[in-house]
Design an enzyme around this catalytic site. Structure first.
Site, short mmCIF file in Angstrom:
data_model
loop_
_atom_site.label_atom_id
_atom_site.label_comp_id
_atom_site.label_asym_id
_atom_site.label_seq_id
_atom_site.Cartn_x
_atom_site.Cartn_y
_atom_site.Cartn_z
N ASP A 219 0.84 -1.19 0.00
CA ASP A 219 0.00 0.00 0.00
C ASP A 219 0.88 1.24 0.00
OD1 ASP A 219 -2.43 -1.55 0.35
OD2 ASP A 219 -1.76 -1.86 2.41
N ASP A 258 -2.08 -2.63 -4.72
CA ASP A 258 -2.94 -2.96 -3.59
C ASP A 258 -3.68 -1.68 -3.21
OD1 ASP A 258 -4.23 -4.35 -1.62
OD2 ASP A 258 -2.44 -4.84 -0.47
N ASP A 262 -4.43 2.43 3.85
CA ASP A 262 -5.16 1.48 4.69
C ASP A 262 -4.93 1.80 6.16
OD1 ASP A 262 -6.01 0.24 2.42
OD2 ASP A 262 -5.01 -1.67 2.78
N ARG A 315 -13.92 1.08 -2.31
CA ARG A 315 -13.27 1.31 -1.01
C ARG A 315 -12.88 2.77 -0.80
NH1 ARG A 315 -9.15 -3.89 -0.22
NH2 ARG A 315 -10.70 -5.52 -0.65
#
Length: 439
Positions: A219, A258, A262, A315
């Site tokens: 990430d 990815d 996060d 997301r």
């Protein structure tokens, strides 16, 4: 050795690292942090009172208290990692000048001896290997060793009491992964962060109902078990390597991305403000597992405000467990782009999403703004779609009755700055969100 040619372009900047002392290119002044956003030295600004979850308790000051010996200006990835590692425990300010590249020499430089991507494809072609067992053998072992080399190269561990800030309008990080892990009090601002490209994705023939899939790591920014983190005025994007540029092997996209940002594993008290999230698929995960209640319950408290999302597939964010406050964000979905959803409603989540603006292109379903993954109530009021007040839950339930959502998250945010009218949000956010736009 034959690997796909990603990250093969050097930045043109080759400043040698000659010890950590060489990183200190002049004092910016010592002293304690001053309250509020308006301290004239950008590197010493702190999160203002009442500005989201990261302002709770002691607030978030990052490295504002750093003395002059712990203010670094870096122009290479090696210098950046050295500045992070220098003087453990000391508050620090790291100024990133220009674009620094974590994989400037390209993927081939990270490959283990003997790894051959064409051989990998031949060995694990479903016509040869099948779809019933995970891959194993020499080429998979060499791929894993290559991936370990990349992991060590591109991950940068951010210590507590740190501010990382871009200098000027065009500074940032390409291909690196900021690991804000098990620490407190971190600020990241004014950076263009180009998502890492996984040089060595793994083929899993058993994935996707045994049709197989390429699985990638890394990430752009990970907040893992950390507290009091402020992510502000950054641009996070796939940049030079959009998914549309990725090839296919075995009939599946060779996925090399990815997430962009996060927040996972018991992280808590995070404010994400005035960022631009651009051209990415799985953008932001808050809570990474339905089974993580023992670590995540009562945590994952995150505020998202005045961020811009465009070209995002899904997301934005997907939420588990957390009390997430999302207000005054602008979500842009253009006609014809790949689109899954904006808000993912996951296990035990309590999303409070109000006063946001959605600009949806022709043919984009308003009902798909919300996606139900688990039974969890949310509050979604005073949101505007294409300039009109819209009850997102009612529209979702009418269009997708098999995934009926329940109203009322059961809490009301109190840590908010000025709440702008949603009709004004596109004009405000589009002109002020992202790197290079700090006043």
């Amino acid at each position: 050795m034959n690997t796909p040619k990603w990250h093969g372009h050097a930045t043109g900047r080759t400043v040698a690292l000659a010890g950590c002392a060489a990183l200190v290119l002049g004092a910016t002044g010592a002293g304690t942090a001053q309250a509020g956003h308006h301290h004239r030295d950008l590197a010493r600004q702190v999160l203002g009172a009442g500005d989201g979850w990261a302002s709770e308790g002691a607030g978030t000051t990052g490295g504002a208290a750093a003395d002059s010996a712990h203010v670094y200006t870096v122009t290479t990835w090696a210098q950046f990692k050295a500045a992070l590692a220098d003087s453990p425990g000391a508050p620090r300010i790291i100024k990133v000048k220009g674009l620094i590249d974590a994989v400037s020499e390209g993927c081939d430089a990270l490959a283990a001896e003997g790894y051959d991507f064409q051989r990998y494809l031949a060995d694990y072609d479903p016509a040869v290997w099948g779809n019933d067992t995970v891959v194993s053998g020499e080429q998979e072992d060499l791929r894993a060793a290559s991936a370990a080399n990349q992991d060590q190269m591109i991950k940068a561990n951010v210590p507590a009491n740190t501010t990382i800030v871009g200098v000027g309008r065009n500074s940032g990080i390409r291909g690196g992964s900021l690991q804000i892990k098990a620490v407190d009090n971190v600020i990241v601002r004014n950076l263009t962060i180009e998502a890492p490209v996984d040089c060595f994705p793994q083929w899993d023939p058993t994935d996707d109902n045994k049709t197989g899939a390429w699985n990638s790591e890394y990430d752009g920014v990970v907040v893992y078990g950390s507290t009091h983190v402020w992510i502000d005025h950054n641009t996070l994007t796939d940049g030079r390597y959009p998914d549309s540029s990725l090839p296919e092997y075995f009939g599946k996209v060779y996925q090399q991305h990815d997430g962009l940002l996060d927040v996972v594993r018991g992280a808590n008290l995070v404010t994400v403000s005035w960022n631009s999230f651009e051209d990415h698929d799985k953008t932001m995960l808050i809570g990474n597992s339905d089974g993580a209640g023992s670590t995540d319950s009562g945590k994952l408290k995150v505020t998202l405000h005045h961020n811009r999302f465009e070209g995002i597939v899904e997301r934005a964010p997907r939420v588990r467990f957390g009390q997430v406050d999302s207000y005054n964000n602008h979500f842009v979905v253009t006609a014809g782009q790949k689109f899954g959803y904006v808000f993912g409603i996951g296990a035990s989540s309590r999303l409070y999403a109000t006063d946001n603006a959605f600009s949806l292109g022709s043919g984009v379903s308003t009902g798909k703004v919300l996606k139900k993954w688990s039974e969890a109530p949310l509050t979604a009021a005073n949101n505007y779609v294409n300039g009109r007040l819209t009850d997102l839950i009612a529209v979702h339930n009418a269009e997708i009755p098999a995934e009926t959502l329940q109203s009322d998250a059961g809490w009301t945010p109190t840590l908010r700055t000025k709440v702008d009218h949603p009709r004004a949000v596109p004009g405000i956010v589009d002109h002020r969100a992202g790197a290079g736009r700090l006043r």
